[in-house]
Motif scaffolding. Structure first.
Motif, PDB file in Angstrom:
ATOM      1  N   GLY A 107       0.803  -1.226   0.000  1.00 34.95           N
ATOM      2  CA  GLY A 107       0.000   0.000   0.000  1.00 34.95           C
ATOM      3  C   GLY A 107       0.833   1.271   0.000  1.00 34.95           C
ATOM      4  O   GLY A 107       0.332   2.354  -0.294  1.00 34.95           O
ATOM      5  N   MET A 108       2.122   1.136   0.324  1.00 32.36           N
ATOM      6  CA  MET A 108       3.013   2.305   0.375  1.00 32.36           C
ATOM      7  C   MET A 108       3.871   2.424  -0.887  1.00 32.36           C
ATOM      8  O   MET A 108       4.599   3.408  -1.052  1.00 32.36           O
ATOM      9  N   VAL A 109       3.817   1.400  -1.731  1.00 28.93           N
ATOM     10  CA  VAL A 109       4.668   1.387  -2.930  1.00 28.93           C
ATOM     11  C   VAL A 109       3.895   2.028  -4.073  1.00 28.93           C
ATOM     12  O   VAL A 109       2.895   1.473  -4.536  1.00 28.93           O
ATOM     13  N   LYS A 110       4.330   3.208  -4.502  1.00 24.68           N
ATOM     14  CA  LYS A 110       3.549   3.984  -5.461  1.00 24.68           C
ATOM     15  C   LYS A 110       4.206   4.129  -6.819  1.00 24.68           C
ATOM     16  O   LYS A 110       3.562   4.486  -7.792  1.00 24.68           O
ATOM     17  N   GLU A 111       5.509   3.912  -6.901  1.00 28.79           N
ATOM     18  CA  GLU A 111       6.158   4.071  -8.207  1.00 28.79           C
ATOM     19  C   GLU A 111       7.312   3.100  -8.394  1.00 28.79           C
ATOM     20  O   GLU A 111       7.936   2.659  -7.439  1.00 28.79           O
TER      21      GLU A 111
END
Ligand code: TUI
Length: 312
Positions: free
Chosen positions: A282-286
């Motif tokens: 959920g914290m990995v965005k790119e």
């Protein structure tokens, strides 16, 4: 960022890449090591000769230290343990079991041994057996997990052993790295975020699922069978959990996950495959390169640990 772990392993940043089954192959491991972290080959259930080839490929790409993660439930664990010695692999991490019977052989060969554990009792036992350091992996992690969270496991482990502790589970940004140091860790192990790096050979469907995941998008299957595994929720986890609640026998449940990780990682079947990932998805965005990720984690943590943000 000099710590007991960077000194022990001869690396520049206190960041270890998880030895993830099917994911942690030589392109990823070499990129992490070349960027100053510790890259790992995940031996998982692969034959020993595959591991030997992977080790040789890493060495073509980097002269820096790297390691092999040996999954102790593998039918090839004995042979892989010998390959580690024959190929003079600098570091071994172990998962899903007790590496006791290989310890003398590895220590005599000068291999640094770092077992991954999910409880304080396991950590104490590994230290007694001669481990050089320990990875304390909280249940925020992906894949096969224990009961305790990173927040409670790391400080209790750090209090119970003299050897340095590496924190794992739920760490995907510099805040997590800084927090791990506050809890008594001397390094971190990161899995999920490395799955999504440019050097990772994982199917794009898998990477996209991680990028799109929100905080509550992982599920733990197999709690009742004694093999809890965390993965992104999909058709597979839905059907598995339904059957598990119905009390379907262990053997039938196992059939549903057999080969599921390969299906997701290699074929990109993220609906019926097992998309193992930690809660940090959920914290990995790119997507970024391994070097960019290591610089980001270390840079953010360094700023926080210098006290510029906490008391403002
Ligand atoms: O090992 C992991 N995570 C994994 S392994 C994996 S592949 C797999 N394949 C078949 C069955 C299960 C998994 C996917 N994810 N993390 C490290 C870890 N190790 N977590 C918990 C443990 C562990 C468990 C028992 C460590 C030691 C242990 O000791 C048993 C004993 O005898 O003391």
């Amino acid at each position: 960022m000099k710590t007991e772990i960077t000194e022990l392993l001869g690396i520049e940043y206190p960041i270890v890449q998880g030895g993830m089954a099917w994911v942690a192959e030589y392109h990823l491991a070499a990129a992490v090591s070349e960027a100053g972290g510790l890259g790992l080959i995940g031996a998982a259930s692969a034959p020993a000769e595959w591991v030997r080839e992977q080790v040789r490929e890493v060495r073509k790409l980097t002269k820096k230290p790297f390691g092999v993660n040996i999954m102790l439930m593998s039918p090839y664990a004995d042979e892989v343990a010998k390959v580690i010695v024959e190929e003079q692999v600098p570091v071994v991490t172990t998962g899903a079991g007790n590496p006791e019977k290989y310890m003398t052989m590895w220590k005599e060969a000068g291999v640094k041994v770092i077992p991954v554990v999910a409880s304080v009792a396991q950590a104490v036992r590994m230290e007694r057996n001669g481990a050089d350091a320990i990875v304390a992996e909280g249940c925020e992690a992906g894949g096969h997990i224990g009961e305790s969270t990173t927040m409670v496991l790391v400080p209790q482990t750090a209090d119970a052993v003299e050897i340095p502790v590496i924190a794992a589970g739920g760490i995907a940004d510099g805040r997590g790295v800084a927090a791990a140091f506050m809890l008594g860790a001397k390094a971190v192990q990161v899995g999920t975020h490395f799955v999504v790096t440019t050097e990772s050979q994982v199917h794009e469907n898998y990477k996209d699922r991680i990028i799109k995941a929100k905080d509550i998008d992982t599920k733990v299957t197999g709690r009742t069978t004694g093999h809890p595994v965390r993965a992104l929720r999909n058709q597979m986890t839905r059907e598995y959990l339904k059957k598990e609640a119905e009390g379907v026998p262990f053997e039938e449940l196992e059939k549903m996950t057999l080969g599921g990780l390969r299906k997701a990682v290699v074929d990109g079947d993220v609906n019926t495959g097992s998309v193992m990932a930690g809660q940090s998805a959920g914290m990995v965005k790119e997507k970024m390169s391994c070097a960019q990720l290591i610089q980001k984690l270390a840079g953010e943590a360094d700023t926080l640990l210098k006290g510029t943000s906490i008391y403002e």
